[in-house]
Design a protein around this motif. Structure first.
Motif, PDB file in Angstrom:
ATOM      1  N   VAL A  12      -8.440  10.021   8.827  1.00 35.85           N
ATOM      2  CA  VAL A  12      -9.398   9.739   7.767  1.00 35.85           C
ATOM      3  C   VAL A  12      -9.910   8.310   7.873  1.00 35.85           C
ATOM      4  O   VAL A  12      -9.220   7.412   8.365  1.00 35.85           O
ATOM      5  N   CYS A  13     -11.135   8.104   7.412  1.00 31.84           N
ATOM      6  CA  CYS A  13     -11.728   6.773   7.400  1.00 31.84           C
ATOM      7  C   CYS A  13     -11.062   5.915   6.324  1.00 31.84           C
ATOM      8  O   CYS A  13     -10.405   6.418   5.416  1.00 31.84           O
ATOM      9  N   GLN A  14     -11.272   4.614   6.423  1.00 32.53           N
ATOM     10  CA  GLN A  14     -10.636   3.702   5.472  1.00 32.53           C
ATOM     11  C   GLN A  14     -11.074   3.958   4.040  1.00 32.53           C
ATOM     12  O   GLN A  14     -10.321   3.701   3.106  1.00 32.53           O
ATOM     13  N   GLY A  15     -12.278   4.477   3.855  1.00 31.04           N
ATOM     14  CA  GLY A  15     -12.774   4.727   2.509  1.00 31.04           C
ATOM     15  C   GLY A  15     -12.341   6.035   1.906  1.00 31.04           C
ATOM     16  O   GLY A  15     -12.679   6.313   0.744  1.00 31.04           O
ATOM     17  N   HIS A  16     -11.603   6.850   2.651  1.00 36.09           N
ATOM     18  CA  HIS A  16     -11.027   8.044   2.046  1.00 36.09           C
ATOM     19  C   HIS A  16     -10.097   7.579   0.931  1.00 36.09           C
ATOM     20  O   HIS A  16      -9.298   6.660   1.122  1.00 36.09           O
ATOM     21  N   PRO A  17     -10.166   8.182  -0.254  1.00 34.12           N
ATOM     22  CA  PRO A  17      -9.402   7.631  -1.393  1.00 34.12           C
ATOM     23  C   PRO A  17      -7.902   7.518  -1.155  1.00 34.12           C
ATOM     24  O   PRO A  17      -7.284   6.531  -1.573  1.00 34.12           O
ATOM     25  N   ASP A  18      -7.293   8.503  -0.488  1.00 36.63           N
ATOM     26  CA  ASP A  18      -5.856   8.396  -0.208  1.00 36.63           C
ATOM     27  C   ASP A  18      -5.568   7.241   0.746  1.00 36.63           C
ATOM     28  O   ASP A  18      -4.586   6.506   0.578  1.00 36.63           O
ATOM     29  N   LYS A  19      -6.421   7.085   1.738  1.00 36.71           N
ATOM     30  CA  LYS A  19      -6.194   6.018   2.714  1.00 36.71           C
ATOM     31  C   LYS A  19      -6.471   4.646   2.109  1.00 36.71           C
ATOM     32  O   LYS A  19      -5.762   3.666   2.400  1.00 36.71           O
ATOM     33  N   SER A  20      -7.469   4.548   1.240  1.00 40.63           N
ATOM     34  CA  SER A  20      -7.709   3.281   0.553  1.00 40.63           C
ATOM     35  C   SER A  20      -6.488   2.874  -0.263  1.00 40.63           C
ATOM     36  O   SER A  20      -6.129   1.694  -0.332  1.00 40.63           O
ATOM     37  N   ALA A  21      -5.827   3.861  -0.888  1.00 38.37           N
ATOM     38  CA  ALA A  21      -4.601   3.569  -1.646  1.00 38.37           C
ATOM     39  C   ALA A  21      -3.506   3.045  -0.723  1.00 38.37           C
ATOM     40  O   ALA A  21      -2.790   2.098  -1.063  1.00 38.37           O
ATOM     41  N   ASP A  22      -3.358   3.653   0.456  1.00 40.22           N
ATOM     42  CA  ASP A  22      -2.380   3.167   1.433  1.00 40.22           C
ATOM     43  C   ASP A  22      -2.669   1.725   1.841  1.00 40.22           C
ATOM     44  O   ASP A  22      -1.758   0.890   1.935  1.00 40.22           O
ATOM     45  N   ILE A  23      -3.936   1.432   2.113  1.00 37.49           N
ATOM     46  CA  ILE A  23      -4.311   0.099   2.588  1.00 37.49           C
ATOM     47  C   ILE A  23      -4.029  -0.956   1.518  1.00 37.49           C
ATOM     48  O   ILE A  23      -3.505  -2.045   1.809  1.00 37.49           O
ATOM     49  N   ILE A  24      -4.353  -0.634   0.269  1.00 33.49           N
ATOM     50  CA  ILE A  24      -4.081  -1.581  -0.822  1.00 33.49           C
ATOM     51  C   ILE A  24      -2.575  -1.830  -0.937  1.00 33.49           C
ATOM     52  O   ILE A  24      -2.129  -2.981  -1.076  1.00 33.49           O
ATOM     53  N   ALA A  25      -1.780  -0.768  -0.880  1.00 38.02           N
ATOM     54  CA  ALA A  25      -0.327  -0.917  -0.990  1.00 38.02           C
ATOM     55  C   ALA A  25       0.215  -1.825   0.109  1.00 38.02           C
ATOM     56  O   ALA A  25       1.049  -2.714  -0.147  1.00 38.02           O
ATOM     57  N   ASP A  26      -0.251  -1.630   1.338  1.00 36.03           N
ATOM     58  CA  ASP A  26       0.251  -2.451   2.439  1.00 36.03           C
ATOM     59  C   ASP A  26      -0.329  -3.860   2.419  1.00 36.03           C
ATOM     60  O   ASP A  26       0.314  -4.813   2.883  1.00 36.03           O
ATOM     61  N   ALA A  27      -1.529  -4.027   1.872  1.00 32.12           N
ATOM     62  CA  ALA A  27      -2.091  -5.372   1.725  1.00 32.12           C
ATOM     63  C   ALA A  27      -1.251  -6.193   0.746  1.00 32.12           C
ATOM     64  O   ALA A  27      -0.974  -7.378   0.980  1.00 32.12           O
ATOM     65  N   TYR A  63      12.028 -11.491   2.773  1.00 31.24           N
ATOM     66  CA  TYR A  63      13.112 -10.594   2.366  1.00 31.24           C
ATOM     67  C   TYR A  63      12.756  -9.780   1.119  1.00 31.24           C
ATOM     68  O   TYR A  63      13.625  -9.207   0.472  1.00 31.24           O
ATOM     69  N   THR A  64      11.473  -9.737   0.822  1.00 25.49           N
ATOM     70  CA  THR A  64      10.984  -8.905  -0.279  1.00 25.49           C
ATOM     71  C   THR A  64      11.438  -7.459  -0.106  1.00 25.49           C
ATOM     72  O   THR A  64      11.390  -6.909   1.000  1.00 25.49           O
ATOM     73  N   ARG A  65      11.887  -6.874  -1.200  1.00 26.63           N
ATOM     74  CA  ARG A  65      12.141  -5.433  -1.216  1.00 26.63           C
ATOM     75  C   ARG A  65      11.089  -4.814  -2.131  1.00 26.63           C
ATOM     76  O   ARG A  65      10.960  -5.208  -3.295  1.00 26.63           O
ATOM     77  N   ALA A  66      10.353  -3.862  -1.601  1.00 32.91           N
ATOM     78  CA  ALA A  66       9.213  -3.339  -2.337  1.00 32.91           C
ATOM     79  C   ALA A  66       9.027  -1.855  -2.089  1.00 32.91           C
ATOM     80  O   ALA A  66       9.264  -1.356  -0.989  1.00 32.91           O
ATOM     81  N   SER A  67       8.610  -1.194  -3.121  1.00 35.49           N
ATOM     82  CA  SER A  67       8.146   0.185  -3.017  1.00 35.49           C
ATOM     83  C   SER A  67       6.918   0.270  -3.908  1.00 35.49           C
ATOM     84  O   SER A  67       7.034   0.385  -5.130  1.00 35.49           O
ATOM     85  N   ILE A  68       5.759   0.165  -3.307  1.00 34.32           N
ATOM     86  CA  ILE A  68       4.502   0.035  -4.042  1.00 34.32           C
ATOM     87  C   ILE A  68       3.699   1.324  -3.934  1.00 34.32           C
ATOM     88  O   ILE A  68       3.471   1.840  -2.835  1.00 34.32           O
ATOM     89  N   GLU A  69       3.276   1.826  -5.064  1.00 33.13           N
ATOM     90  CA  GLU A  69       2.459   3.035  -5.126  1.00 33.13           C
ATOM     91  C   GLU A  69       1.119   2.692  -5.764  1.00 33.13           C
ATOM     92  O   GLU A  69       1.063   1.939  -6.739  1.00 33.13           O
ATOM     93  N   VAL A  70       0.057   3.264  -5.217  1.00 35.14           N
ATOM     94  CA  VAL A  70      -1.287   2.988  -5.722  1.00 35.14           C
ATOM     95  C   VAL A  70      -2.001   4.292  -6.031  1.00 35.14           C
ATOM     96  O   VAL A  70      -1.958   5.238  -5.231  1.00 35.14           O
ATOM     97  N   SER A 114       3.418   3.663   3.764  1.00 35.62           N
ATOM     98  CA  SER A 114       2.733   2.510   3.185  1.00 35.62           C
ATOM     99  C   SER A 114       3.351   2.063   1.864  1.00 35.62           C
ATOM    100  O   SER A 114       3.793   2.878   1.053  1.00 35.62           O
ATOM    101  N   GLY A 115       3.358   0.741   1.680  1.00 34.19           N
ATOM    102  CA  GLY A 115       3.890   0.136   0.464  1.00 34.19           C
ATOM    103  C   GLY A 115       5.378  -0.129   0.495  1.00 34.19           C
ATOM    104  O   GLY A 115       5.924  -0.671  -0.466  1.00 34.19           O
ATOM    105  N   LYS A 116       6.050   0.208   1.600  1.00 37.33           N
ATOM    106  CA  LYS A 116       7.508   0.072   1.675  1.00 37.33           C
ATOM    107  C   LYS A 116       7.894  -1.043   2.637  1.00 37.33           C
ATOM    108  O   LYS A 116       7.409  -1.091   3.773  1.00 37.33           O
ATOM    109  N   ASP A 117       8.782  -1.906   2.179  1.00 39.39           N
ATOM    110  CA  ASP A 117       9.281  -2.963   3.047  1.00 39.39           C
ATOM    111  C   ASP A 117      10.224  -2.364   4.092  1.00 39.39           C
ATOM    112  O   ASP A 117      10.648  -1.214   3.961  1.00 39.39           O
ATOM    113  N   PRO A 118      10.595  -3.132   5.145  1.00 43.80           N
ATOM    114  CA  PRO A 118      11.372  -2.549   6.246  1.00 43.80           C
ATOM    115  C   PRO A 118      12.794  -2.128   5.901  1.00 43.80           C
ATOM    116  O   PRO A 118      13.416  -1.396   6.674  1.00 43.80           O
ATOM    117  N   THR A 119      13.343  -2.552   4.757  1.00 41.42           N
ATOM    118  CA  THR A 119      14.663  -2.037   4.395  1.00 41.42           C
ATOM    119  C   THR A 119      14.579  -0.578   3.943  1.00 41.42           C
ATOM    120  O   THR A 119      15.607   0.100   3.867  1.00 41.42           O
TER     121      THR A 119
END
Length: 377
Positions: free
Chosen positions: A10-25, A36-43, A258-263
């Motif tokens: 999907v392109c970056q503007g697909h709504p699901d993919k835009s949510a992934d990109i924001i979470a990882d940004a 050492y941030t621990r994160a689980s981010i949902e958009v 997306s949105g998850k730190d490496p731990t």
């Protein structure tokens, strides 16, 4: 024997993919300030609104609304007529602290979740990815680049590609169909759009040796596609897990990245599983390889590890050798792949695997590992 394999991108503007990109940004900005941030981010994104939620354990502060809006602008949501733009979108944040039970129950080097992960590699392409994945990801990448560079100014941000390939005796023989959906400006005719996609995208990125007179190329099958993005469909983090991985060529562990730190071991161990599978195929031990691992939250090592190959080698010996070469503990994976870096926004578009970006350490081939694997053959 003939079989079919397919892949979606999907392109970056697909709504699901835009949510992934924001979470990882957001994750990248946190890691810049606190590795050492621990994160689980949902958009969640919908018409005019971005909702960022999740759990954090960090010493960092970042301006989440500003990151979300800036990411939307970077993606291309810059005009009110799109029904959604980064300049005016509302941003709601509901971020809470990490669960105290998880914080106490998970040691610093333990697995941050319970999960199944899968890694895959095949020698059918130079980057050890299934052909349909490569083609689908190249199509959406090219569409986005043509739009952002204003080469095809009537493309809008939303879009998708689905590629179906026919295999014979384990190798891709031909592409059976390519379906492309591209959001576009209202002034463009269907014929003009189709010509632009065929000439500027398909003919540029699809290997011609896999196209024949039976290949079906379908562009915007329902006709006009003017209203798209979050105005037409709500977007959520983690709804494109098959597009992010290997299409139908390999099973999915079921977890999003997306949105998850490496731990969060479902992300980091998925990268390690790909790293292992790729080395096994690159070493010549197999033409195709699946690596499956199971982790339990708080655990030091996978409770289950299994390698499947398509050649007659001793898999028990191979499993033992892999465990000697690779440290499969969460901390070992993070150290081997150098994952405490702000690399995640880049992973969230066009697949997490098969990319040539030098920051994608799980895609790099280590010649020393190839030498060690020779002992198995």
């Amino acid at each position: 024997m003939k079989i079919i394999k397919s892949a979606e991108s999907v392109c970056q503007g697909h709504p699901d993919k835009s949510a992934d990109i924001i979470a990882d940004a957001i994750l990248d900005e946190l890691i810049i300030k606190d590795p050492y941030t621990r994160a689980s981010i949902e958009v969640l994104i919908t018409t005019g609104l971005v909702h960022v939620s999740g759990e954090l354990s960090t010493d960092a502060y970042v301006d989440i609304p500003n990151i979300a809006r800036g990411t939307l602008i970077e993606i291309g949501y810059t005009k009110p007529e799109y029904g959604f733009d980064g300049y005016t979108a509302g941003v709601i944040t509901t971020i809470s602290d990490q669960s105290p039970e998880i914080a106490l129950g998970v040691p610093s080097e333990g697995a941050g979740d319970t999960c199944i992960v899968v890694g895959y590699a095949t020698d059918e392409t130079e980057n050890y990815m299934p052909l349909p994945c490569n083609v689908a990801n190249k199509i959406t990448y090219m569409i986005d680049e043509l739009r952002k560079d204003d080469i095809v100014p009537f493309f809008r941000p939303d879009g998708k590609a689905v590629v179906v390939a026919e295999y014979e005796n384990g190798k891709p023989k031909r592409i059976d169909s390519i379906t492309v959906l591209v959001q576009h400006e209202p002034y463009v005719s269907e014929l003009e759009l189709k010509n632009a996609v065929e000439e500027n995208v398909i003919k540029k990125v699809v290997p011609p040796e896999y196209i024949d007179n039976q290949t079906k190329i379908v562009i915007n099958p329902i006709g006009r596609f003017i209203i798209g993005g979050p105005m037409a469909d709500t977007g959520l983090t983690g709804r494109k897990i098959i597009a992010d991985a290997y299409g139908t060529a390999a099973a999915s562990g079921g977890s999003a990245f997306s949105g998850k730190d490496p731990t969060k071991i479902d992300r980091s161990a998925s990268y390690m599983a790909r790293y292992i599978a790729k080395h096994i195929v690159a070493s010549g031990l197999a033409h195709e390889c699946n690596v499956e691992m199971v982790y339990v939250i708080g655990g030091d090592y996978p409770v289950s590890f299994n390698v499947k190959v398509d050649t007659e080698i001793d898999t028990q010996k191979l499993n033992k050798k892999i465990k000697e070469i690779f440290d499969l503990s969460p901390g070992g994976i993070i150290n081997r792949l150098d994952l405490r870096r702000p690399i995640y926004k880049e992973t969230s578009s066009y697949g997490h695997f098969g990319r040539s970006n030098e920051d994608f350490t799980w895609e790099q081939i280590d010649k020393n590992i190839l030498e060690e694997l020779k002992d198995v053959s």
